[in-house]
Design a protein around this motif. Sequence first.
Motif, PDB file in Angstrom:
ATOM      1  N   LYS A  29      -7.169   3.644  10.406  1.00 48.03           N
ATOM      2  CA  LYS A  29      -6.928   2.981   9.127  1.00 48.03           C
ATOM      3  C   LYS A  29      -7.641   3.648   7.952  1.00 48.03           C
ATOM      4  CE  LYS A  29      -6.061  -1.650  10.972  1.00 48.03           C
ATOM      5  NZ  LYS A  29      -6.483  -3.053  10.867  1.00 48.03           N
ATOM      6  N   ALA A  30      -8.651   4.449   8.222  1.00 46.51           N
ATOM      7  CA  ALA A  30      -9.377   5.117   7.138  1.00 46.51           C
ATOM      8  C   ALA A  30      -8.468   6.062   6.361  1.00 46.51           C
ATOM      9  CB  ALA A  30     -10.578   5.877   7.696  1.00 46.51           C
ATOM     10  N   PRO A  60      -9.203  -8.300   9.343  1.00 49.28           N
ATOM     11  CA  PRO A  60      -8.200  -7.338   8.845  1.00 49.28           C
ATOM     12  C   PRO A  60      -6.824  -7.983   8.738  1.00 49.28           C
ATOM     13  CG  PRO A  60      -8.730  -6.889  11.140  1.00 49.28           C
ATOM     14  CD  PRO A  60      -9.664  -7.974  10.684  1.00 49.28           C
ATOM     15  N   PRO A 102      -6.781   3.669   2.816  1.00 51.79           N
ATOM     16  CA  PRO A 102      -7.813   2.696   2.423  1.00 51.79           C
ATOM     17  C   PRO A 102      -7.274   1.323   2.027  1.00 51.79           C
ATOM     18  CG  PRO A 102      -8.232   4.820   1.403  1.00 51.79           C
ATOM     19  CD  PRO A 102      -6.882   4.911   2.063  1.00 51.79           C
ATOM     20  N   CYS A 103      -6.172   1.266   1.307  1.00 50.17           N
ATOM     21  CA  CYS A 103      -5.601  -0.024   0.908  1.00 50.17           C
ATOM     22  C   CYS A 103      -5.251  -0.832   2.141  1.00 50.17           C
ATOM     23  CB  CYS A 103      -4.361   0.220   0.045  1.00 50.17           C
ATOM     24  SG  CYS A 103      -3.363  -1.242  -0.272  1.00 50.17           S
ATOM     25  N   ASN A 150      -6.453  -0.484   5.086  1.00 49.83           N
ATOM     26  CA  ASN A 150      -7.694  -0.763   5.808  1.00 49.83           C
ATOM     27  C   ASN A 150      -8.496  -1.897   5.179  1.00 49.83           C
ATOM     28  OD1 ASN A 150      -9.742  -0.275   7.773  1.00 49.83           O
ATOM     29  ND2 ASN A 150     -10.870   0.885   6.258  1.00 49.83           N
ATOM     30  N   ASN A 151      -8.531  -1.964   3.868  1.00 48.02           N
ATOM     31  CA  ASN A 151      -9.426  -2.883   3.161  1.00 48.02           C
ATOM     32  C   ASN A 151      -8.816  -4.242   2.822  1.00 48.02           C
ATOM     33  OD1 ASN A 151     -11.346  -0.854   3.247  1.00 48.02           O
ATOM     34  ND2 ASN A 151     -10.708  -0.019   1.292  1.00 48.02           N
ATOM     35  N   TRP A 152      -7.532  -4.436   3.032  1.00 50.38           N
ATOM     36  CA  TRP A 152      -6.905  -5.722   2.741  1.00 50.38           C
ATOM     37  C   TRP A 152      -7.307  -6.698   3.842  1.00 50.38           C
ATOM     38  CZ3 TRP A 152      -0.934  -6.771   2.216  1.00 50.38           C
ATOM     39  CH2 TRP A 152      -0.733  -7.935   1.465  1.00 50.38           C
ATOM     40  N   LYS A 153      -7.955  -7.796   3.465  1.00 49.85           N
ATOM     41  CA  LYS A 153      -8.516  -8.755   4.436  1.00 49.85           C
ATOM     42  C   LYS A 153      -7.847 -10.123   4.323  1.00 49.85           C
ATOM     43  CE  LYS A 153     -11.688  -5.758   5.585  1.00 49.85           C
ATOM     44  NZ  LYS A 153     -11.431  -4.891   6.702  1.00 49.85           N
ATOM     45  N   CYS A 165       0.796  -1.228   0.000  1.00 48.11           N
ATOM     46  CA  CYS A 165       0.000   0.000   0.000  1.00 48.11           C
ATOM     47  C   CYS A 165       0.832   1.283   0.000  1.00 48.11           C
ATOM     48  CB  CYS A 165      -0.918   0.019   1.222  1.00 48.11           C
ATOM     49  SG  CYS A 165      -2.003  -1.415   1.321  1.00 48.11           S
TER      50      CYS A 165
END
Length: 107
Positions: free
Chosen positions: A88-89, A104, A92-93, A95-98, A77
Amino acid sequence: MARFLAALILVLVLISMLQTMVMASHGHGGHHYEDKKKFGPGSLKSSECPSECSRRCKKTQYHKACMFFCQKCCRKCLCVPPGYYGNKAVCPCYNNWKTKEGGPKCP
């Protein structure tokens, strides 16, 4: 006297709920980071990841795991959120990697 006390408690609860909604609407847990370039997507070079992850993982009891996943996320990221947790907002990358299970991936 009982009505006054009940009204006071109700007002305090409403103020608390309003404050929580305002903080949540900002997406940063009440923190405001105006300098998005310093923390946002693409704000780092991959060579900066170890030091930024060291800062991020400084206070966790799972330092080794935190460093491993933080650096993995940082390399992908090119950003690490400010602070020791949350925020984390801002990235975004990150935050959104799961994980496969949907949790998370990045600390």
